[in-house]
Design a protein around this motif. Structure first.
Motif, PDB file in Angstrom:
ATOM      1  N   ARG A  91       0.848  -1.195   0.000  1.00 14.41           N
ATOM      2  CA  ARG A  91       0.000   0.000   0.000  1.00 14.41           C
ATOM      3  C   ARG A  91       0.879   1.238   0.000  1.00 14.41           C
ATOM      4  NH1 ARG A  91      -4.839   1.874   4.214  1.00 14.41           N
ATOM      5  NH2 ARG A  91      -5.921   3.082   2.623  1.00 14.41           N
ATOM      6  N   SER A  92       0.627   2.127  -0.942  1.00 17.71           N
ATOM      7  CA  SER A  92       1.450   3.322  -1.060  1.00 17.71           C
ATOM      8  C   SER A  92       1.146   4.282   0.086  1.00 17.71           C
ATOM      9  CB  SER A  92       1.184   4.027  -2.389  1.00 17.71           C
ATOM     10  OG  SER A  92      -0.081   4.678  -2.329  1.00 17.71           O
ATOM     11  N   LYS A  93       2.024   5.210   0.271  1.00 18.41           N
ATOM     12  CA  LYS A  93       1.795   6.246   1.283  1.00 18.41           C
ATOM     13  C   LYS A  93       0.563   7.088   0.950  1.00 18.41           C
ATOM     14  CE  LYS A  93       5.019   6.051   4.454  1.00 18.41           C
ATOM     15  NZ  LYS A  93       4.664   6.013   5.893  1.00 18.41           N
ATOM     16  N   GLN A  94       0.211   7.132  -0.343  1.00 18.93           N
ATOM     17  CA  GLN A  94      -1.006   7.862  -0.738  1.00 18.93           C
ATOM     18  C   GLN A  94      -2.266   7.050  -0.450  1.00 18.93           C
ATOM     19  OE1 GLN A  94       1.609   7.446  -3.236  1.00 18.93           O
ATOM     20  NE2 GLN A  94       2.509   9.260  -2.293  1.00 18.93           N
ATOM     21  N   GLY A  95      -2.103   5.779  -0.180  1.00 24.73           N
ATOM     22  CA  GLY A  95      -3.252   4.980   0.234  1.00 24.73           C
ATOM     23  C   GLY A  95      -3.731   3.935  -0.747  1.00 24.73           C
TER      24      GLY A  95
ATOM     25  N   ASP B 131       6.057  -0.084  -9.623  1.00 24.03           N
ATOM     26  CA  ASP B 131       5.230   0.463  -8.548  1.00 24.03           C
ATOM     27  C   ASP B 131       5.596  -0.108  -7.177  1.00 24.03           C
ATOM     28  OD1 ASP B 131       4.058   1.976 -10.452  1.00 24.03           O
ATOM     29  OD2 ASP B 131       2.155   0.900 -10.502  1.00 24.03           O
ATOM     30  N   LEU B 132       5.826  -1.421  -7.096  1.00 28.00           N
ATOM     31  CA  LEU B 132       6.228  -1.968  -5.789  1.00 28.00           C
ATOM     32  C   LEU B 132       7.580  -1.380  -5.370  1.00 28.00           C
ATOM     33  CD1 LEU B 132       5.254  -5.781  -5.781  1.00 28.00           C
ATOM     34  CD2 LEU B 132       4.013  -3.852  -4.795  1.00 28.00           C
ATOM     35  N   SER B 133       8.487  -1.217  -6.322  1.00 25.42           N
ATOM     36  CA  SER B 133       9.793  -0.621  -5.994  1.00 25.42           C
ATOM     37  C   SER B 133       9.607   0.796  -5.459  1.00 25.42           C
ATOM     38  CB  SER B 133      10.686  -0.579  -7.234  1.00 25.42           C
ATOM     39  OG  SER B 133      10.895  -1.872  -7.738  1.00 25.42           O
ATOM     40  N   ARG B 134       8.690   1.527  -6.058  1.00 29.11           N
ATOM     41  CA  ARG B 134       8.453   2.905  -5.627  1.00 29.11           C
ATOM     42  C   ARG B 134       7.886   2.941  -4.201  1.00 29.11           C
ATOM     43  NH1 ARG B 134       5.202   7.425  -9.236  1.00 29.11           N
ATOM     44  NH2 ARG B 134       4.823   8.915  -7.573  1.00 29.11           N
ATOM     45  N   ILE B 135       7.013   1.987  -3.899  1.00 25.46           N
ATOM     46  CA  ILE B 135       6.430   1.959  -2.549  1.00 25.46           C
ATOM     47  C   ILE B 135       7.502   1.620  -1.514  1.00 25.46           C
ATOM     48  CG2 ILE B 135       4.762   0.771  -1.073  1.00 25.46           C
ATOM     49  CD1 ILE B 135       2.970   0.480  -3.597  1.00 25.46           C
ATOM     50  N   VAL B 136       8.380   0.671  -1.852  1.00 28.18           N
ATOM     51  CA  VAL B 136       9.482   0.344  -0.931  1.00 28.18           C
ATOM     52  C   VAL B 136      10.293   1.602  -0.644  1.00 28.18           C
ATOM     53  CG1 VAL B 136      11.652  -0.934  -0.706  1.00 28.18           C
ATOM     54  CG2 VAL B 136       9.625  -2.080  -1.623  1.00 28.18           C
ATOM     55  N   LYS B 137      10.562   2.349  -1.692  1.00 28.86           N
ATOM     56  CA  LYS B 137      11.364   3.574  -1.536  1.00 28.86           C
ATOM     57  C   LYS B 137      10.631   4.612  -0.692  1.00 28.86           C
ATOM     58  CE  LYS B 137      14.685   4.497  -4.046  1.00 28.86           C
ATOM     59  NZ  LYS B 137      15.644   4.668  -5.122  1.00 28.86           N
ATOM     60  N   GLU B 138       9.331   4.721  -0.890  1.00 25.52           N
ATOM     61  CA  GLU B 138       8.544   5.676  -0.091  1.00 25.52           C
ATOM     62  C   GLU B 138       8.716   5.419   1.403  1.00 25.52           C
ATOM     63  OE1 GLU B 138       4.509   6.733  -2.663  1.00 25.52           O
ATOM     64  OE2 GLU B 138       4.414   5.255  -1.082  1.00 25.52           O
ATOM     65  N   TYR B 139       8.631   4.170   1.779  1.00 32.57           N
ATOM     66  CA  TYR B 139       8.761   3.841   3.202  1.00 32.57           C
ATOM     67  C   TYR B 139      10.184   4.058   3.689  1.00 32.57           C
ATOM     68  CZ  TYR B 139       4.006   2.111   3.704  1.00 32.57           C
ATOM     69  OH  TYR B 139       2.640   2.037   3.786  1.00 32.57           O
ATOM     70  N   GLU B 140      11.150   3.779   2.813  1.00 32.20           N
ATOM     71  CA  GLU B 140      12.549   3.976   3.224  1.00 32.20           C
ATOM     72  C   GLU B 140      12.845   5.446   3.452  1.00 32.20           C
ATOM     73  OE1 GLU B 140      14.741  -0.011   1.634  1.00 32.20           O
ATOM     74  OE2 GLU B 140      14.944   1.777   0.384  1.00 32.20           O
ATOM     75  N   ILE B 141      12.246   6.292   2.657  1.00 31.14           N
ATOM     76  CA  ILE B 141      12.440   7.740   2.851  1.00 31.14           C
ATOM     77  C   ILE B 141      11.937   8.149   4.237  1.00 31.14           C
ATOM     78  CG2 ILE B 141      11.564  10.001   2.093  1.00 31.14           C
ATOM     79  CD1 ILE B 141      11.701   8.859  -0.800  1.00 31.14           C
ATOM     80  N   HIS B 142      10.872   7.520   4.702  1.00 29.84           N
ATOM     81  CA  HIS B 142      10.320   7.823   6.029  1.00 29.84           C
ATOM     82  C   HIS B 142      10.934   6.946   7.130  1.00 29.84           C
ATOM     83  CE1 HIS B 142       7.249   9.628   3.390  1.00 29.84           C
ATOM     84  NE2 HIS B 142       6.987  10.422   4.418  1.00 29.84           N
ATOM     85  N   ASP B 143      11.892   6.115   6.749  1.00 31.64           N
ATOM     86  CA  ASP B 143      12.567   5.209   7.686  1.00 31.64           C
ATOM     87  C   ASP B 143      11.559   4.327   8.441  1.00 31.64           C
ATOM     88  OD1 ASP B 143      14.913   4.148   8.718  1.00 31.64           O
ATOM     89  OD2 ASP B 143      14.829   5.396  10.527  1.00 31.64           O
ATOM     90  N   GLU B 144      10.582   3.852   7.688  1.00 29.96           N
ATOM     91  CA  GLU B 144       9.543   3.002   8.284  1.00 29.96           C
ATOM     92  C   GLU B 144       9.547   1.632   7.607  1.00 29.96           C
ATOM     93  OE1 GLU B 144       5.838   4.947   7.630  1.00 29.96           O
ATOM     94  OE2 GLU B 144       6.420   6.767   8.719  1.00 29.96           O
ATOM     95  N   PRO B 145       9.199   0.595   8.351  1.00 28.57           N
ATOM     96  CA  PRO B 145       9.034  -0.710   7.699  1.00 28.57           C
ATOM     97  C   PRO B 145       7.835  -0.677   6.758  1.00 28.57           C
ATOM     98  CG  PRO B 145       8.359  -0.826   9.998  1.00 28.57           C
ATOM     99  CD  PRO B 145       8.942   0.540   9.803  1.00 28.57           C
ATOM    100  N   ALA B 146       7.984  -1.319   5.618  1.00 30.71           N
ATOM    101  CA  ALA B 146       6.920  -1.308   4.613  1.00 30.71           C
ATOM    102  C   ALA B 146       6.099  -2.592   4.716  1.00 30.71           C
ATOM    103  CB  ALA B 146       7.525  -1.197   3.223  1.00 30.71           C
TER     104      ALA B 146
ATOM    105  N   PRO C 160      -1.762   2.519 -14.286  1.00 37.02           N
ATOM    106  CA  PRO C 160      -0.887   3.662 -13.977  1.00 37.02           C
ATOM    107  C   PRO C 160      -0.682   3.793 -12.465  1.00 37.02           C
ATOM    108  CG  PRO C 160      -3.095   4.417 -14.505  1.00 37.02           C
ATOM    109  CD  PRO C 160      -3.093   2.939 -14.732  1.00 37.02           C
ATOM    110  N   TRP C 161       0.380   4.476 -12.081  1.00 34.13           N
ATOM    111  CA  TRP C 161       0.627   4.746 -10.666  1.00 34.13           C
ATOM    112  C   TRP C 161      -0.593   5.457 -10.064  1.00 34.13           C
ATOM    113  CZ3 TRP C 161       3.440   3.620  -6.598  1.00 34.13           C
ATOM    114  CH2 TRP C 161       3.453   4.491  -5.506  1.00 34.13           C
ATOM    115  N   GLY C 162      -0.994   5.012  -8.919  1.00 34.35           N
ATOM    116  CA  GLY C 162      -2.139   5.634  -8.257  1.00 34.35           C
ATOM    117  C   GLY C 162      -3.434   4.868  -8.468  1.00 34.35           C
TER     118      GLY C 162
END
Lengths: 59, 484
Positions: B152-156, B182-197, B218-220
């Protein structure tokens, strides 16, 4: 073409493909898929790191 | 009743009848499953196979039967997509395109009503070693669970994609090979926030669930809505064990592994014998810490026989649908498109067209390469050549293609670029050139017609009316076709 290198396990002598950018100089130990021995590339029985050596793929 | 794996297996038993169950114990982590599937493939037999008594990673009987080879025929894929299995070719591709464009909102149910919550293993009990995990090929780094993963992306929004989680001889820690954008992007989103994904691996569900995760959204986009479209009904969701309603999971799945990707942690991953029948090179991929395993009573674990027929349709059908979506408006005379098994459903696409206009073969071929960056070869044929019958396509190539003028080579190649900074191309051979082969009938000079038996006579003279009944002629029973 993606750059790969082939590493020969020093224990069981199985050769397997590795991602050059991620595995060749990163100090990460390679994991032999045949005997599970872990070794750094410098410990390999042989390395084939010609730029066009491996035609296998990475994901 | 909501669609699930068990309802689909019942449908297969009724409609195509090609599900076999094997009772003898097998060791999936010692190649025994793929050894048997390979022998079936060598016999050109492609049933879905359920191993009812596989052993787990400790060599003990697993509680979970193991199902594989489900996607090995387009007839079964047709059933998955509500298409008549008697029309398993481009009709299936068109159905995929239609369903991929649809959306049905999911429905939420309480955990106590959710089949996948009938059994919950948490903490030290969440040991993936109790699953019958398949090691497929001699040089694979280990046994692997390769079905739909959801994040689940940070956008929900939820993204569902195929990925691989490798067993590493540790009860609770695996490594996950993520290769989609898209999964790679979500992993990166959580890493930017230093949170487990949070991530889940859905290892058993109605096969249309997994087909839907191959739709090119498409993304989103909300993939749970796309999955609903593929199922033809709302996907039922329920709160996860680990994250509650912050991460909803498919309620009618057979088995789900809930896990977390710790930020920045990587482990050695691959080789694995991928779709294209080559080993992927060893690399570093995210760690997958198992948090819970939930499953319904009688859960079945699904697997894919990568590099063989079981995975070719998974590549081909979405590509054929994408071709239809990308080319139809610009080339209304498009007839059909097919990515053949010989290219593993990846590297090549055969396209047929009605009433070809001058220069159109080259244009349609280049447009196809543009729409599908992973494809390396497009062959364009006339509509009287069946793109699903490869000998006919190759006949057209060897007969019609003019090497001096009919080949368009696009020089530098095109690579998928991931957000991990490396050039990635999923199981592609990654040669630098891509080619369009114009194998349409030459129109600029006299050319002999193709020999054909008159179709009206074929329609009138029915073979089965003329063949002797089976067993009435010595040796005839050994002929595989004939009247019964």
């Amino acid at each position: 073409m993606e750059r790969l290198f082939m590493a020969e396990c020093p224990v069981c002598h199985q050769s397997f493909a590795c991602h050059y950018d991620e595995m060749r100089h990163s100090k990460v130990k390679l994991f032999c898929p045949s005997c599970r021995h872990r070794f750094v590339p410098e410990e390999a029985a042989s390395l084939d790191e010609r730029p066009d050596a491996a035609r296998a793929s990475t994901d | 009743m909501p669609k699930d794996l068990q309802s689909f297996l019942q449908q297969v038993r009724k409609q195509t009848g090609d599900l076999i169950e094997i009772e003898r114990p097998v060791r999936p982590d010692d190649f025994e499953v793929t050894a048997l599937l390979k022998q079936l493939e060598d016999r050109r037999q492609y049933p879905a196979v359920q191993f009812n008594n596989p052993l787990d990673m400790y060599g003990k009987p697993s509680a979970f039967p193991l199902l594989s080879n489900m996607y090995a025929t387009r007839e079964r894929c047709a059933v998955m997509l509500d298409v008549d299995p008697a029309t398993p070719n481009y009709e299936v591709s068109l159905a995929f395109k239609e369903k991929a464009a649809g959306k049905i909102k999911p429905q939420t149910i309480a955990p106590e009503s959710a089949p996948v919550r009938e059994n919950v293993w948490q903490g030290k009990d969440a040991d993936v070693g109790h699953l019958p995990i398949v090691k497929h090929f001699a040089q694979d780094i280990g046994p692997v669970l390769t079905m739909t993963h959801v994040m689940r992306s940070k956008q929900g929004h939820y993204n569902a994609s195929f990925a691989k989680t490798f067993y590493k001889w540790d009860p609770h820690e695996m490594v996950v090979s993520i290769h989609t954008r898209d999964l790679s992007r979500i992993v990166k989103e959580y890493e930017i926030h230093d949170e487990p994904a949070p991530i889940i691996n859905v290892i058993g569900h109605h096969p249309a669930f997994h087909l839907a995760s191959l739709a090119r959204n498409p993304w989103g986009a909300e993939d749970y809505e796309t999955i609903g479209s593929f199922l033809g009904e709302p996907l039922r969701l329920t709160p996860s064990v680990t994250w509650g309603d912050k991460f909803m999971v498919p309620a009618d799945a057979d088995l789900i592994i809930e896990g977390e990707i710790p930020p920045g942690q990587r482990d050695v991953c691959d080789p694995f014998g991928e779709v294209g029948r080559l080993y992927q090179a060893q690399c570093l991929r995210p760690v997958f810490n198992t948090k819970a395993i939930t499953f319904r009573h009688g859960a079945v674990l699904q697997d894919i026989f990568s590099g063989f027929r079981d995975c070719f349709a998974l590549g081909a059908i979405p590509k054929e649908a994408a071709m239809e979506a990308a080319l139809r408006a610009r080339f209304p005379n498009l007839h059909a498109a097919h990515s053949p098994d010989s290219s593993c459903g990846i590297h090549a696409i055969y396209i047929s067209v009605h009433n070809l206009q001058p220069g159109q073969a080259d244009a349609i071929g280049k447009a196809a390469l543009e729409a599908m960056p992973i494809t390396e070869c497009v062959v364009v044929v006339d509509s009287d050549i069946d793109v699903f019958h490869e000998p006919s396509v190759l006949w057209a190539v060897f007969t019609y293609a003019d090497v001096a003028h009919g080949l368009s080579v696009m020089g530098t190649g095109q690579h998928v670029v991931s957000n991990q900074g490396t050039r990635l191309s999923f199981a592609s051979t990654k040669w630098s050139g891509r080619v369009v082969v114009d194998a349409t009938r030459p129109q600029n000079a006299p050319f002999p017609p193709r020999s054909e038996v008159p179709p009206e006579v074929i329609a009138r003279v029915k073979l089965d009316d003329f063949l002797p009944k089976r067993g009435t002629v010595a040796g005839y029973a050994n002929i595989p076709v004939g009247a019964k």
